[in-house]
Design a protein around this motif. Structure first.
Motif, PDB file in Angstrom:
ATOM      1  N   LYS A   1      36.578  33.572  45.014  1.00  0.00           N
ATOM      2  CA  LYS A   1      37.303  34.635  45.708  1.00  0.00           C
ATOM      3  C   LYS A   1      38.406  35.224  44.821  1.00  0.00           C
ATOM      4  CE  LYS A   1      34.799  33.546  49.212  1.00  0.00           C
ATOM      5  NZ  LYS A   1      33.573  34.343  49.478  1.00  0.00           N
ATOM      6  N   CYS A   2      38.001  35.628  43.629  1.00  0.00           N
ATOM      7  CA  CYS A   2      38.960  36.132  42.650  1.00  0.00           C
ATOM      8  C   CYS A   2      38.480  37.460  42.081  1.00  0.00           C
ATOM      9  CB  CYS A   2      39.146  35.104  41.525  1.00  0.00           C
ATOM     10  SG  CYS A   2      37.612  34.653  40.668  1.00  0.00           S
ATOM     11  N   CYS A   3      39.311  38.051  41.238  1.00  0.00           N
ATOM     12  CA  CYS A   3      38.982  39.340  40.634  1.00  0.00           C
ATOM     13  C   CYS A   3      39.414  39.330  39.175  1.00  0.00           C
ATOM     14  CB  CYS A   3      39.684  40.464  41.394  1.00  0.00           C
ATOM     15  SG  CYS A   3      39.616  42.069  40.558  1.00  0.00           S
TER      16      CYS A   3
ATOM     17  N   ASN B   1      43.515  39.498  36.482  1.00  0.00           N
ATOM     18  CA  ASN B   1      43.579  40.276  37.725  1.00  0.00           C
ATOM     19  C   ASN B   1      42.680  41.502  37.556  1.00  0.00           C
ATOM     20  OD1 ASN B   1      45.167  42.189  36.214  1.00  0.00           O
ATOM     21  ND2 ASN B   1      46.947  40.885  36.610  1.00  0.00           N
ATOM     22  N   TYR B   2      42.812  42.470  38.472  1.00  0.00           N
ATOM     23  CA  TYR B   2      41.918  43.632  38.466  1.00  0.00           C
ATOM     24  C   TYR B   2      42.058  44.488  37.207  1.00  0.00           C
ATOM     25  CZ  TYR B   2      45.787  46.824  39.503  1.00  0.00           C
ATOM     26  OH  TYR B   2      46.937  47.568  39.427  1.00  0.00           O
TER      27      TYR B   2
ATOM     28  N   PHE C   1      34.608  42.992  44.451  1.00  0.00           N
ATOM     29  CA  PHE C   1      35.352  41.747  44.562  1.00  0.00           C
ATOM     30  C   PHE C   1      36.868  41.973  44.502  1.00  0.00           C
ATOM     31  CE2 PHE C   1      31.253  40.690  42.649  1.00  0.00           C
ATOM     32  CZ  PHE C   1      30.775  39.772  43.577  1.00  0.00           C
ATOM     33  N   CYS C   2      37.267  43.098  43.946  1.00  0.00           N
ATOM     34  CA  CYS C   2      38.701  43.388  43.807  1.00  0.00           C
ATOM     35  C   CYS C   2      39.236  44.244  44.952  1.00  0.00           C
ATOM     36  CB  CYS C   2      38.960  44.124  42.483  1.00  0.00           C
ATOM     37  SG  CYS C   2      38.331  43.273  41.023  1.00  0.00           S
TER      38      CYS C   2
ATOM     39  N   ILE D   1      43.129  49.040  45.625  1.00  0.00           N
ATOM     40  CA  ILE D   1      42.921  47.676  45.148  1.00  0.00           C
ATOM     41  C   ILE D   1      43.696  46.676  46.007  1.00  0.00           C
ATOM     42  CG2 ILE D   1      43.612  46.098  43.288  1.00  0.00           C
ATOM     43  CD1 ILE D   1      41.037  47.351  42.662  1.00  0.00           C
ATOM     44  N   ASP D   2      43.087  45.508  46.210  1.00  0.00           N
ATOM     45  CA  ASP D   2      43.782  44.411  46.888  1.00  0.00           C
ATOM     46  C   ASP D   2      44.676  43.718  45.850  1.00  0.00           C
ATOM     47  OD1 ASP D   2      44.663  42.263  48.318  1.00  0.00           O
ATOM     48  OD2 ASP D   2      42.682  41.383  48.694  1.00  0.00           O
ATOM     49  N   LYS D   3      45.946  44.073  45.828  1.00  0.00           N
ATOM     50  CA  LYS D   3      46.859  43.578  44.801  1.00  0.00           C
ATOM     51  C   LYS D   3      47.144  42.074  44.947  1.00  0.00           C
ATOM     52  CE  LYS D   3      47.381  47.673  43.059  1.00  0.00           C
ATOM     53  NZ  LYS D   3      48.573  48.482  43.234  1.00  0.00           N
TER      54      LYS D   3
END
Length: 241
Positions: A151-153, A157-158, A177-178, A190-192
């Motif tokens: 459950k990562c990006c 990070n992104y 996924f991000c 984006i999901d920061k």
């Protein structure tokens, strides 16, 4: 005599479990080899992103045969009170024990180079994310599986996907996924809070490292106990007749 009988029974039960386990693993390996198409379908449904493993059948067959041999030596050596079989069993267990201890020593001795390994891993990860993700099926599959399971990006990070091949080919969008809705999205959506896979992996190791170490120690203790019992039986054979 009572103690001797208990040792024989313990040895027989312990190695009987090993024998049955080896039989099961060997059967799975043979099935995988003879009916590879059915196994491939099951593997594809269970882990669709994982590339097929053509040599898994051979690994299972070899492991199963080895466990069968160990179980057979232990069971027959105990029940037939054969000193020869008990010695062979002891030697096999001793070799396994030495290999495991040596592996643990090597891991501890080279823990100081962990930072160097992480640096090389970082270079590889960033290169594959920038150039291979979305272009090469194997690289894409590995990263998709990793990001889905952890459950990562990205690696950090992104931003690891910024100006990447995937980013440019998908109208400046980031992988699902991000993104919060599990759909490709621009940077504004984006999901920061989604963390990188490196951090997630480190958390996973910190949480499960003790479990892995406990299992490792448990296996070593069982091997040591098996060696002690086999040598005790070896020494007792002839004095209990």
């Amino acid at each position: 005599m009572g103690c001797f009988s208990i040792l024989k029974t313990t040895m027989f039960v312990f190695n009987g479990v090993i024998f049955l386990g080896g039989l099961a693993v060997l059967g799975i390996g043979i099935w995988m080899k003879l009916d590879s198409s059915s196994f491939a379908k099951i593997l594809d449904k269970a882990v669709p992103q994982l590339p097929q493993l053509p040599h898994v059948a051979y690994l299972c067959i070899a492991l199963g045969a080895f466990l069968l041999l160990v179980g057979f030596l232990g069971c027959c050596g105990a029940m037939r009170e054969s000193k020869c079989l008990l010695v062979v069993f002891f030697v096999v267990m001793l070799i396994l024990f030495i290999v495991e201890v040596s592996g643990a020593v090597v891991v501890l001795a080279f823990s100081a180079v962990a930072d160097i390994f992480v640096d090389h891993l970082k270079q590889w990860a960033l290169k594959t994310l920038k150039e291979g993700y979305g272009r090469q099926d194997d690289i894409t599959g590995i990263w998709n599986t990793t990001m889905n399971e952890l459950k990562c990006c990205g690696f950090h990070n992104y931003t690891d996907f910024s100006n990447s091949f995937f980013y440019q080919e998908h109208a400046n969008k980031y992988p699902a996924f991000c993104c919060p809705a599990n759909e490709e999205c621009p940077e504004s959506d984006i999901d920061k809070n989604k963390q990188g896979c490196l951090h997630k992996f480190q958390v996973f190791l910190s949480r499960n490292g003790k479990i892995v170490g406990g299992v490792y120690l448990g296996i070593g203790a069982l091997e040591a106990a098996a060696m002690i019992v086999s040598m005790t039986l070896y020494c007792q054979i002839g004095t209990n007749l």
